[in-house]
Design a protein around this motif. Structure first.
Motif, short mmCIF file in Angstrom:
data_model
loop_
_atom_site.label_atom_id
_atom_site.label_comp_id
_atom_site.label_asym_id
_atom_site.label_seq_id
_atom_site.Cartn_x
_atom_site.Cartn_y
_atom_site.Cartn_z
N ALA A 273 44.18 60.27 149.62
CA ALA A 273 43.41 61.16 148.76
C ALA A 273 44.30 61.84 147.73
O ALA A 273 43.97 61.91 146.55
CB ALA A 273 42.70 62.21 149.62
N ARG A 274 45.45 62.35 148.18
CA ARG A 274 46.38 63.03 147.26
C ARG A 274 46.81 62.09 146.14
O ARG A 274 46.84 62.46 144.96
CB ARG A 274 47.61 63.52 148.05
CG ARG A 274 48.59 64.33 147.20
CD ARG A 274 49.80 64.73 148.01
NE ARG A 274 49.45 65.66 149.07
CZ ARG A 274 49.45 65.37 150.36
NH1 ARG A 274 49.79 64.13 150.77
NH2 ARG A 274 49.13 66.26 151.27
N HIS A 275 47.11 60.85 146.49
CA HIS A 275 47.57 59.87 145.50
C HIS A 275 46.48 59.56 144.47
O HIS A 275 46.74 59.55 143.26
CB HIS A 275 47.99 58.58 146.21
CG HIS A 275 48.27 57.45 145.28
ND1 HIS A 275 49.39 57.39 144.48
CD2 HIS A 275 47.54 56.32 145.02
CE1 HIS A 275 49.35 56.28 143.75
NE2 HIS A 275 48.25 55.62 144.07
N SER B 232 46.66 60.65 140.54
CA SER B 232 46.70 59.55 139.57
C SER B 232 45.55 59.66 138.58
O SER B 232 45.73 59.47 137.36
CB SER B 232 46.63 58.20 140.30
OG SER B 232 47.72 58.04 141.18
N ALA B 233 44.35 59.96 139.07
CA ALA B 233 43.19 60.05 138.20
C ALA B 233 43.31 61.24 137.25
O ALA B 233 43.03 61.13 136.05
CB ALA B 233 41.92 60.18 139.04
N CYS B 234 43.71 62.38 137.77
CA CYS B 234 43.82 63.58 136.93
C CYS B 234 44.91 63.43 135.87
O CYS B 234 44.73 63.86 134.72
CB CYS B 234 44.08 64.81 137.80
SG CYS B 234 42.67 65.30 138.82
N LEU B 235 46.02 62.83 136.23
CA LEU B 235 47.09 62.61 135.25
C LEU B 235 46.61 61.71 134.13
O LEU B 235 46.89 61.95 132.94
CB LEU B 235 48.31 62.00 135.94
CG LEU B 235 49.20 62.97 136.71
CD1 LEU B 235 50.24 62.20 137.54
CD2 LEU B 235 49.90 63.95 135.75
N GLU C 122 42.83 71.18 146.02
CA GLU C 122 43.21 72.13 144.97
C GLU C 122 44.64 71.87 144.50
O GLU C 122 44.91 71.81 143.29
CB GLU C 122 43.07 73.56 145.49
CG GLU C 122 43.45 74.62 144.46
CD GLU C 122 43.32 76.03 145.02
OE1 GLU C 122 43.69 76.97 144.29
OE2 GLU C 122 42.87 76.18 146.17
N GLU C 123 45.57 71.72 145.44
CA GLU C 123 46.97 71.51 145.08
C GLU C 123 47.17 70.19 144.34
O GLU C 123 47.97 70.12 143.39
CB GLU C 123 47.84 71.54 146.34
CG GLU C 123 47.92 72.93 146.98
CD GLU C 123 48.45 72.86 148.41
OE1 GLU C 123 48.85 71.76 148.85
OE2 GLU C 123 48.45 73.92 149.09
N SER C 124 46.45 69.17 144.75
CA SER C 124 46.60 67.85 144.12
C SER C 124 46.15 67.89 142.67
O SER C 124 46.80 67.31 141.79
CB SER C 124 45.80 66.80 144.89
OG SER C 124 46.25 66.69 146.22
N LEU D 236 40.80 72.51 137.33
CA LEU D 236 40.12 72.39 138.62
C LEU D 236 38.61 72.52 138.45
O LEU D 236 37.84 71.90 139.19
CB LEU D 236 40.65 73.46 139.58
CG LEU D 236 40.23 73.34 141.04
CD1 LEU D 236 40.73 72.04 141.65
CD2 LEU D 236 40.74 74.55 141.83
N ASP D 237 38.18 73.33 137.47
CA ASP D 237 36.74 73.54 137.29
C ASP D 237 36.07 72.38 136.54
O ASP D 237 34.89 72.48 136.18
CB ASP D 237 36.47 74.87 136.57
CG ASP D 237 37.08 74.95 135.18
OD1 ASP D 237 37.67 73.95 134.72
OD2 ASP D 237 36.95 76.01 134.54
N ARG D 238 36.81 71.30 136.33
CA ARG D 238 36.20 70.09 135.80
C ARG D 238 36.27 68.96 136.82
O ARG D 238 36.29 67.78 136.48
CB ARG D 238 36.87 69.67 134.49
CG ARG D 238 36.44 70.52 133.27
CD ARG D 238 37.22 70.15 132.04
NE ARG D 238 37.18 68.70 131.80
CZ ARG D 238 38.07 68.05 131.02
NH1 ARG D 238 39.06 68.73 130.44
NH2 ARG D 238 37.97 66.76 130.84
N THR D 239 36.27 69.35 138.09
CA THR D 239 36.28 68.35 139.16
C THR D 239 35.05 68.54 140.04
O THR D 239 34.39 69.58 140.03
CB THR D 239 37.54 68.45 140.03
OG1 THR D 239 37.59 69.75 140.65
CG2 THR D 239 38.80 68.23 139.21
#
Length: 416
Positions: free
Chosen positions: A104-106, A110-113, A143-145, A153-156
């Protein structure tokens, strides 16, 4: 994970298990499957180290404008030994081997970057498995990821099925409240396929409802499916929760959903899951918009009360009859014209009220079936109650199927 978003099943690991299972004493299927799973788990660990499990992005569009409001993020992996691995195959293995958090972290990072380089106010939606959602560390990990990448974060958004909250509704509510407090939206995925979805909506209010694609695919052939779709959309409006229709594959389905006032849609008609490099041209072609809450409509009971108030004030008697010419609904003015209580009218055949009107209504119904206009006429009301002008119109559902007739009756002056 949705069927339309999954790649073809690989031959790789599952082929090995089928080929060797049960070939002799002591080499049963369970042993081979365990060995196979260990190999997949080892491959997942290597893939996470080397970054070969990558995000794919499927658009969710605003039906009326066509703009992209969100991307659902899906995991894609092709292993050098196992070949293409569908998420339905490797995600459960990751969960059973304690790799769910790392996976999940990965994918989140990756998607957010990748999305940082795209313009627009769209959201990113992530599927969180029931097992992972029940992990108390999940909200902090999510949240940390996201924050580690700089993506807002408010666009997830997190999509969960109702099974994610079965057994620990209190824990699920704590997790959801923690995330919602940070601006993360929570969507109920695959709505309509579970046996207790309404219970979950009451216990854990969701920001969004995703309507399962099985109902969308059968809308064109099934009146029941159309009624279910319309009911879910109405439920979303009552709750102020936007509805996303999944599995939209044809223009006809999209048009029917728009007529039902559905907010958003997802499916092959608007785009299949694509790698990050293919997203910017998609955004350029369609444009992007913020994923807005639904306009909160009154409940069904409130809307009926409002309509009744309008009908009561209007000098028009209104009645709906179905294809069998049974009275389904009538306002008070029509009841008064017939000299009957409204409750006594419901369900009765029009012929019981006025046999002459029944014969004319049959003719009107045939006009409606043929798509022909129905001219207004004079209706001599039963029991010598005078004459009225009758306007008849076909009542159709969003697919154009004839449901019955709508009658508007205006008393003629000097005839009452």
């Amino acid at each position: 994970m949705h069927p339309e978003a999954q790649p073809p099943a690989a031959l790789g690991a599952s082929h090995t298990a089928r080929r060797t299972a049960g070939t002799g004493p002591g080499t049963g299927a369970h042993t081979i499957i365990r060995e196979d799973e260990e190999a997949i788990a080892t491959a997942i660990e290597a893939a996470l180290r080397h970054g070969t499990i990558r995000p794919a992005f499927q658009p969710i569009v605003h039906l009326k404008s066509g703009s992209i409001a969100c991307f659902e993020v899906l995991a894609r992996w092709t292993d050098e030994n196992f070949g293409p691995m569908p998420p339905a195959r490797f995600v459960p293995v990751a969960e059973r081997h304690g790799l769910a958090a790392n996976l999940a972290r990965h994918i989140i990072r990756s998607a957010c970057l990748a999305a940082l380089d795209w313009g627009g106010s769209f959201r990113l939606a992530f599927n969180i498995s029931p097992q992972h959602f029940q992990d108390r560390a999940m909200p902090a990990l999510f949240e940390e990821s996201v924050q580690a990448t700089g993506f807002p974060l408010d666009r997830t958004k997190i999509e969960i099925t109702e099974t994610a909250v079965i057994g620990d509704i209190d824990g699920a509510r704590v997790a959801a409240d923690l995330l919602r407090g940070k601006g993360v939206r929570i969507a109920l995925d695959d709505f309509g396929t579970g046996h207790s979805s309404l219970t979950r909506l009451r216990a854990l209010p969701f920001d969004e409802i995703k309507l399962d694609g099985s109902f969308v695919r059968t809308m064109g052939d099934s009146e029941e499916s159309r009624q279910i779709v319309g009911a879910v959309i109405g439920l979303g409006r009552s709750l102020g929760a936007p509805v996303v229709a999944e599995g939209v594959e044809t223009d006809a389905q999209a048009e029917a959903l728009a007529r039902l006032d559905c907010d958003y849609a997802q499916g092959w008609l608007f785009g299949r899951p694509v790698p990050a490099a293919e997203v910017p041209p998609m955004l350029h072609a369609r444009g992007a918009m913020a994923f807005a809450p639904a306009t909160r409509y009154p409940s069904g009971e409130q809307r009926l009360t409002q309509l009744e108030a309008i009908y009561a004030a209007a000098p028009v008697a209104l009645v709906f009859v179905d294809r069998a010419l049974r009275i389904g609904a009538a306002n008070r003015r029509f009841s008064a014209l017939m000299g009957m209580d409204a409750r006594a009218l419901s369900g009765r055949s029009l012929g019981e009220i006025d046999p002459a009107a029944m014969a004319q209504a049959h003719s009107d119904l045939e006009h409606a079936r043929r798509g022909e206009p129905i001219p207004p006429r004079i209706w001599f009301l039963p029991a010598g109650r005078g004459a009225a002008l009758l306007h008849t119109a076909p009542a159709r559902d969003e697919a154009g199927e004839l449901l019955g007739l709508s009658l508007a009756v205006s008393e003629l002056p000097g005839q009452g």
